[in-house]
Write an enzyme that holds these catalytic residues in place. Structure first.
Site, PDB file in Angstrom:
ATOM      1  N   LEU A  10       1.042  -1.093   0.088  1.00 41.55           N
ATOM      2  CA  LEU A  10       0.056  -0.033  -0.037  1.00 41.55           C
ATOM      3  C   LEU A  10       0.919   1.100   0.051  1.00 41.55           C
ATOM      4  O   LEU A  10       1.861   1.284   0.617  1.00 41.55           O
ATOM      5  CB  LEU A  10      -0.912   0.114   1.191  1.00 41.55           C
ATOM      6  CG  LEU A  10      -1.873  -1.257   1.446  1.00 41.55           C
ATOM      7  CD1 LEU A  10      -2.603  -0.927   2.764  1.00 41.55           C
ATOM      8  CD2 LEU A  10      -3.149  -0.877   0.233  1.00 41.55           C
ATOM      9  N   PRO A 189       4.535   8.293   1.367  1.00 45.32           N
ATOM     10  CA  PRO A 189       4.770   7.687   0.253  1.00 45.32           C
ATOM     11  C   PRO A 189       5.969   7.255   0.011  1.00 45.32           C
ATOM     12  O   PRO A 189       7.031   7.674   0.522  1.00 45.32           O
ATOM     13  CB  PRO A 189       4.333   8.922  -0.695  1.00 45.32           C
ATOM     14  CG  PRO A 189       3.611   9.639  -0.028  1.00 45.32           C
ATOM     15  CD  PRO A 189       3.869   9.787   1.429  1.00 45.32           C
ATOM     16  N   SER A 190       6.098   6.264  -1.211  1.00 45.75           N
ATOM     17  CA  SER A 190       7.705   5.631  -1.330  1.00 45.75           C
ATOM     18  C   SER A 190       8.439   5.286  -0.405  1.00 45.75           C
ATOM     19  O   SER A 190       9.634   5.022  -0.293  1.00 45.75           O
ATOM     20  CB  SER A 190       8.592   6.821  -2.104  1.00 45.75           C
ATOM     21  OG  SER A 190       7.667   7.391  -3.089  1.00 45.75           O
ATOM     22  N   ARG A 191       7.684   4.800   0.670  1.00 41.56           N
ATOM     23  CA  ARG A 191       8.435   4.009   1.823  1.00 41.56           C
ATOM     24  C   ARG A 191       9.355   4.965   2.598  1.00 41.56           C
ATOM     25  O   ARG A 191      10.221   4.708   3.421  1.00 41.56           O
ATOM     26  CB  ARG A 191       9.046   2.748   1.451  1.00 41.56           C
ATOM     27  CG  ARG A 191       8.136   1.638   1.024  1.00 41.56           C
ATOM     28  CD  ARG A 191       7.245   1.204   2.320  1.00 41.56           C
ATOM     29  NE  ARG A 191       6.389   0.213   1.970  1.00 41.56           N
ATOM     30  CZ  ARG A 191       5.034   0.403   1.322  1.00 41.56           C
ATOM     31  NH1 ARG A 191       4.551   1.468   1.089  1.00 41.56           N
ATOM     32  NH2 ARG A 191       4.313  -0.643   1.158  1.00 41.56           N
ATOM     33  N   LEU A 192       9.123   6.214   2.484  1.00 40.77           N
ATOM     34  CA  LEU A 192       9.975   7.371   3.175  1.00 40.77           C
ATOM     35  C   LEU A 192       9.290   7.713   4.266  1.00 40.77           C
ATOM     36  O   LEU A 192       8.802   9.080   4.495  1.00 40.77           O
ATOM     37  CB  LEU A 192      10.276   8.777   2.334  1.00 40.77           C
ATOM     38  CG  LEU A 192      11.093   8.422   0.911  1.00 40.77           C
ATOM     39  CD1 LEU A 192      11.197   9.386   0.134  1.00 40.77           C
ATOM     40  CD2 LEU A 192      12.273   7.652   1.270  1.00 40.77           C
TER      41      LEU A 192
END
Length: 213
Positions: A10, A189-192
């Site tokens: 997700l 977002p973007s696993r950041l």
């Protein structure tokens, strides 16, 4: 159909978090997030994964329910003779995790668990439903039983002994967890992801820092 677990992901984007957003005290900050989880009708907002290490050095974890936040401590109740109770007798240090996916949030808490005063356990036990109080007597938690009928029989036996008032079993009561490390995680977002950690200083007070995701 073969399910590819690697494809399940997700994208988190609901909110942001920074040390500047946080209160100086991590338990006060936790109470804000907990209240927001309750207001958002998160499923089981007080459910927490409690990890402990037994005398054999093996970690074990399970879901228990948070039952209070008082004077900077987190309270939960259990059977003192259960596997987790025996682990806490051997090593009082625990790790707790709350996960609220609806808010894309996680809280990790580390600290020391100590038994609460008997009168505190008595008061909470008296507030439980009648059948739950009987269950605390009927279940020799974590011990092996031959069938479900054993529990049913024991519950009926204690119900006959205590048809109205059920006293607290001596093997059942509460723990208060005193945190020394707390981390707030907000999905991004973007696993950041945003991670803010509180670490208790040796001389008191909390050191706030941002961690890499």
């Amino acid at each position: 159909m073969t399910l590819n677990l690697a494809d399940i992901r997700l994208e988190y984007s609901k909110k942001e978090l920074s040390p500047e957003d946080c209160l100086p005290d991590p338990v006060a900050q936790f109470e804000i997030w907990l209240n927001e989880a309750i207001s958002a009708q998160v499923h089981e907002p007080t459910a927490m994964n409690l990890a402990a290490v037994g005398a054999d050095g093996r970690p074990s974890s399970r879901i228990v329910l948070l039952k209070g936040v008082e004077e900077g401590q987190l309270l939960f109740y259990t059977n003192y003779l259960s596997r987790k109770g025996q682990a806490l007798d051997a090593n009082p240090y625990v790790a707790i995790t709350f996960f609220w996916p609806e808010l894309e949030r996680q809280v990790r808490i580390e600290g020391k668990a100590c038994r609460v005063a008997p009168e505190v356990s008595d008061a909470y036990f008296a507030s439980r439903p009648y059948t739950s109080r009987l269950g605390a007597w009927a279940s020799e938690q974590s011990s092996e039983i031959s069938s479900k009928a054993v529990l049913v029989t024991r519950a009926a036996m204690y119900g006959a002994r205590h048809p109205i008032n059920v006293p607290r079993p001596p093997h059942w009561g509460g723990y208060a967890v005193v945190p020394d490390r707390v981390e707030f995680w907000q999905g991004r977002p973007s696993r950041l992801h945003d991670r803010v950690q509180y670490a208790l200083r040796e001389n008191g007070g909390w050191l706030l820092s941002r961690l890499a995701p």
